[in-house]
Structure formats: C-alpha cells, structure tokens
Design an enzyme around this catalytic site. Structure first.
Site, PDB file in Angstrom:
ATOM      1  N   ASP A   1      -3.249  -3.037  -2.492  1.00 19.81           N
ATOM      2  CA  ASP A   1      -4.312  -2.037  -2.500  1.00 19.81           C
ATOM      3  C   ASP A   1      -4.192  -1.189  -3.779  1.00 19.81           C
ATOM      4  O   ASP A   1      -3.124  -1.126  -4.405  1.00 19.81           O
ATOM      5  CB  ASP A   1      -4.206  -1.131  -1.264  1.00 19.81           C
ATOM      6  CG  ASP A   1      -5.428  -0.216  -1.114  1.00 19.81           C
ATOM      7  OD1 ASP A   1      -5.279   0.859  -0.518  1.00 19.81           O
ATOM      8  OD2 ASP A   1      -6.510  -0.578  -1.610  1.00 19.81           O
ATOM      9  N   ASN A   2      -5.291  -0.540  -4.174  1.00 20.18           N
ATOM     10  CA  ASN A   2      -5.279   0.478  -5.231  1.00 20.18           C
ATOM     11  C   ASN A   2      -4.916  -0.023  -6.608  1.00 20.18           C
ATOM     12  O   ASN A   2      -4.312   0.722  -7.403  1.00 20.18           O
ATOM     13  CB  ASN A   2      -4.320   1.626  -4.863  1.00 20.18           C
ATOM     14  CG  ASN A   2      -4.557   2.150  -3.481  1.00 20.18           C
ATOM     15  OD1 ASN A   2      -3.673   2.105  -2.603  1.00 20.18           O
ATOM     16  ND2 ASN A   2      -5.748   2.663  -3.235  1.00 20.18           N
TER      17      ASN A   2
ATOM     18  N   LYS B   1       2.902   3.505  -5.688  1.00 22.68           N
ATOM     19  CA  LYS B   1       2.332   2.539  -6.640  1.00 22.68           C
ATOM     20  C   LYS B   1       3.386   2.073  -7.658  1.00 22.68           C
ATOM     21  O   LYS B   1       3.314   0.966  -8.151  1.00 22.68           O
ATOM     22  CB  LYS B   1       1.113   3.148  -7.326  1.00 22.68           C
ATOM     23  CG  LYS B   1       0.077   3.691  -6.318  1.00 22.68           C
ATOM     24  CD  LYS B   1      -0.191   2.760  -5.138  1.00 22.68           C
ATOM     25  CE  LYS B   1      -0.879   3.462  -3.974  1.00 22.68           C
ATOM     26  NZ  LYS B   1      -0.883   2.647  -2.725  1.00 22.68           N
TER      27      LYS B   1
ATOM     28  N   GLU C   1     -11.503   4.087  -1.109  1.00 22.73           N
ATOM     29  CA  GLU C   1     -11.937   4.382   0.263  1.00 22.73           C
ATOM     30  C   GLU C   1     -12.838   5.613   0.334  1.00 22.73           C
ATOM     31  O   GLU C   1     -12.530   6.659  -0.231  1.00 22.73           O
ATOM     32  CB  GLU C   1     -10.726   4.557   1.199  1.00 22.73           C
ATOM     33  CG  GLU C   1      -9.625   5.447   0.710  1.00 22.73           C
ATOM     34  CD  GLU C   1      -8.515   4.687   0.005  1.00 22.73           C
ATOM     35  OE1 GLU C   1      -8.789   3.641  -0.579  1.00 22.73           O
ATOM     36  OE2 GLU C   1      -7.379   5.154   0.033  1.00 22.73           O
TER      37      GLU C   1
ATOM     38  N   ASP D   1       0.836  -1.205   0.000  1.00 15.05           N
ATOM     39  CA  ASP D   1       0.000   0.000   0.000  1.00 15.05           C
ATOM     40  C   ASP D   1       0.868   1.252   0.000  1.00 15.05           C
ATOM     41  O   ASP D   1       0.494   2.295   0.529  1.00 15.05           O
ATOM     42  CB  ASP D   1      -0.913  -0.016   1.244  1.00 15.05           C
ATOM     43  CG  ASP D   1      -2.018   1.025   1.152  1.00 15.05           C
ATOM     44  OD1 ASP D   1      -2.567   1.402   2.216  1.00 15.05           O
ATOM     45  OD2 ASP D   1      -2.325   1.469   0.028  1.00 15.05           O
TER      46      ASP D   1
HETATM   47  O1  LIG Z   1      -0.364   7.023  -2.671  1.00 16.80           O
HETATM   48  C1  LIG Z   1      -1.003   6.254  -1.957  1.00 16.80           C
HETATM   49  N1  LIG Z   1      -0.387   5.538  -1.014  1.00 16.80           N
HETATM   50  C2  LIG Z   1       1.055   5.553  -0.884  1.00 16.80           C
HETATM   51  C3  LIG Z   1       1.614   6.706  -0.053  1.00 16.80           C
HETATM   52  C4  LIG Z   1       3.129   6.600  -0.093  1.00 16.80           C
HETATM   53  C5  LIG Z   1       3.753   6.386   1.247  1.00 16.80           C
HETATM   54  C6  LIG Z   1       4.919   5.503   1.215  1.00 16.80           C
HETATM   55  C7  LIG Z   1       5.234   4.550   2.142  1.00 16.80           C
HETATM   56  C8  LIG Z   1       6.464   3.891   1.903  1.00 16.80           C
HETATM   57  C9  LIG Z   1       7.094   2.904   2.681  1.00 16.80           C
HETATM   58  C10 LIG Z   1       8.309   2.404   2.293  1.00 16.80           C
HETATM   59  N2  LIG Z   1       8.907   2.832   1.169  1.00 16.80           N
HETATM   60  C11 LIG Z   1       8.335   3.764   0.393  1.00 16.80           C
HETATM   61  C12 LIG Z   1       7.102   4.306   0.758  1.00 16.80           C
HETATM   62  S1  LIG Z   1       6.137   5.523   0.011  1.00 16.80           S
HETATM   63  C13 LIG Z   1      -2.490   6.154  -2.077  1.00 16.80           C
HETATM   64  C14 LIG Z   1      -3.179   7.133  -2.808  1.00 16.80           C
HETATM   65  C15 LIG Z   1      -4.571   7.069  -2.928  1.00 16.80           C
HETATM   66  C16 LIG Z   1      -5.306   8.102  -3.713  1.00 16.80           C
HETATM   67  C17 LIG Z   1      -6.375   7.731  -4.533  1.00 16.80           C
HETATM   68  C18 LIG Z   1      -7.075   8.704  -5.255  1.00 16.80           C
HETATM   69  C19 LIG Z   1      -6.695  10.026  -5.159  1.00 16.80           C
HETATM   70  F1  LIG Z   1      -7.375  10.970  -5.842  1.00 16.80           F
HETATM   71  C20 LIG Z   1      -5.623  10.400  -4.352  1.00 16.80           C
HETATM   72  C21 LIG Z   1      -4.927   9.442  -3.621  1.00 16.80           C
HETATM   73  C22 LIG Z   1      -5.289   6.044  -2.311  1.00 16.80           C
HETATM   74  C23 LIG Z   1      -4.609   5.075  -1.596  1.00 16.80           C
HETATM   75  O2  LIG Z   1      -5.298   4.047  -0.989  1.00 16.80           O
HETATM   76  C24 LIG Z   1      -3.223   5.106  -1.481  1.00 16.80           C
HETATM   77  O3  LIG Z   1      -2.611   4.106  -0.778  1.00 16.80           O
HETATM   78 MG   LIG Z   2      -3.977   2.514  -0.435  1.00 14.48          MG
END
Ligand SMILES: O=C(NCCCCc1cc2ccncc2s1)c1cc(-c2ccc(F)cc2)cc(O)c1O
Ligand SMILES: [Mg+2]
Length: 214
Positions: free
Chosen positions: A169-170, A144, A199, A141
C-alpha cells in the site's frame, strides 16, 4: 479522557455494522472515514484492488504488516476459506486492542491471528513460533521505511516461495521509493503498479503487486 480516533471508529462499527457480517463492518468504517474522520485504512477504492488480488490468489497463508484498526484484515479474511490463516502484525498496542474488537465484530477471529510487536522482531520467528513454512500472500501497510528491509528479511528467512505475491500500500503517498526501485529492478520479482487514490481523497496513490520468482 478524550476518546481516540480508533475508539470512535470502533464505536461506529458497533453502532452501524451487524455482528458476523464483514461487509457491514467494511461499509461502516468507510462511511465513518468519508463523513466523520479520515483514518489511514486502505479504503474502498484501493480495497477493491486488494479484494481482486486476494480472490485471484486464494491464499492459505497470509501475512499482513500493519493492522491499524483491522479494516484490511477484515477485507482479506472475509475472502479466505475457513482453513486459511492470516497473521497480522501491529506495533501499537492501542491500535491492536481496537483491531481485535473490529475483527471479532466481523466474526473472523477464527482465521486471524493478531500479533503485537515490531515486524523486524517477528519475521525471524515466524517459522518456529507459528509453524509457517512460507507465505502465499503478504500485504505491506506498516512503516514505509520498513517495506524494503522487511522484504529482504522475509527473503533471508526463507518465508517467500516461487509465486508468493507481495502487495504494498501507499507506494505513491506517503511513498516508498527505495522499495519500488528494488522490486521493479530486481530479477527476483515481477512487479506491476495499480494506480488509485489515497484513501477517501483525490490524491494519487497506488498499490504495487510483486510476484517473487525465487
Ligand atoms: O503510516 C501509515 N501506515 C503505517 C502506520 C504504522 C503502524 C505500524 C505497524 C507495524 C507493524 C509491525 N512493525 C512495525 C509497524 S509500524 C500510513 C499513512 C498514510 C498517510 C497518508 C497521507 C497522510 F497525509 C497521512 C498519512 C496512509 C496510509 O495508508 C498508511 O498506511
Ligand atoms: Mg496504508
């Protein structure tokens, strides 16, 4: 300075959830995200699918890539037996600080290890640093564009065994086309799609469950 959304989410947990009661933490976050501010937690609809996959598997060793505020960490950890371990990686230090407090409020810190840093740096160090042989369950998660390279990295580091389950996810929104193509066409995976919604919205999204065949 203005509070951040994760800080306001934590405030809602402290205000509405009962210490030591994971379900009340989950409900408080879902209420906050539906009625106050959207946030990128897996949410209640996809969360129920996550619950059923975890409950069926009863994993001992779990890896979560992408903690955010700890919502899915709490959903998974609350279903694990006390001896089981969940390692969750978070890149953003501010998110990690909030997640630690959410996990503690749920009373699950004894089975969760939150590690700050990038997946590509930590995956190669899982064995020597955490004494992990292989994972039973991996929840993806995080960024992406890291799902596919990190899955290949886990394979190369020998962290997956016959039967390890990956749940991503996603896979529709924001979408992970290269990862989907890989797990759906590789002879090393048995993959299936759980259709759901992004979500707290009506937009389509879903989870891909992929079993590593070794
Ligand atoms: O980017 C998302 N999730 C990742 C956040 C990046 C955090 C990280 C953790 C980590 C740990 C270790 N190494 C590298 C990394 S980088 C995300 C985005 C949306 C979304 C959907 C529609 C939208 F209009 C706007 C956002 C929905 C979701 O469920 C998500 O999970
Ligand atoms: Mg997600």
């Amino acid at each position: 300075t203005r509070s951040t959304r994760p800080q306001r989410l934590l405030n809602a947990v402290r205000k509405h959830a009962t210490r030591g009661d994971p379900q009340s933490v989950i409900s408080a976050i879902d209420h906050f995200c539906r009625h106050s501010e959207w946030a990128m937690n897996i949410g209640d609809e996809k969360g129920s699918i996550l619950d059923s996959v975890v409950s069926e598997l009863n994993p001992e060793k779990v890896l979560e890539l992408g903690t955010y505020c700890g919502y899915s960490t709490v959903r998974i950890a609350r279903l694990l037996p006390p001896g089981a371990r969940l390692i969750t990686l978070e890149f953003n230090a501010d998110y990690a600080a909030i997640a630690r407090q959410v996990i503690a409020w749920a009373g699950l810190e004894d089975r969760v290890q939150l590690v700050e840093g990038a997946s590509e740096d930590w995956i190669p160090r899982m064995k020597e640093h955490f004494g992990i042989e292989t994972f039973d369950f991996v929840f993806l998660d995080h960024w992406k564009d890291r799902y596919l390279p990190d899955t290949k990295l886990m394979e190369d580091c020998g962290l997956l065994r016959k039967g390890t389950v990956l749940l991503a996810d996603n896979v529709i929104c924001p979408g992970v086309p290269d990862y989907l193509q890989y797990v759906r066409n590789s002879l090393s995976y048995k993959s299936c799609y759980f259709k759901s919604h992004l979500e707290y919205t009506k937009a389509e999204d879903g989870l891909e469950k992929s079993v590593f065949l070794g």
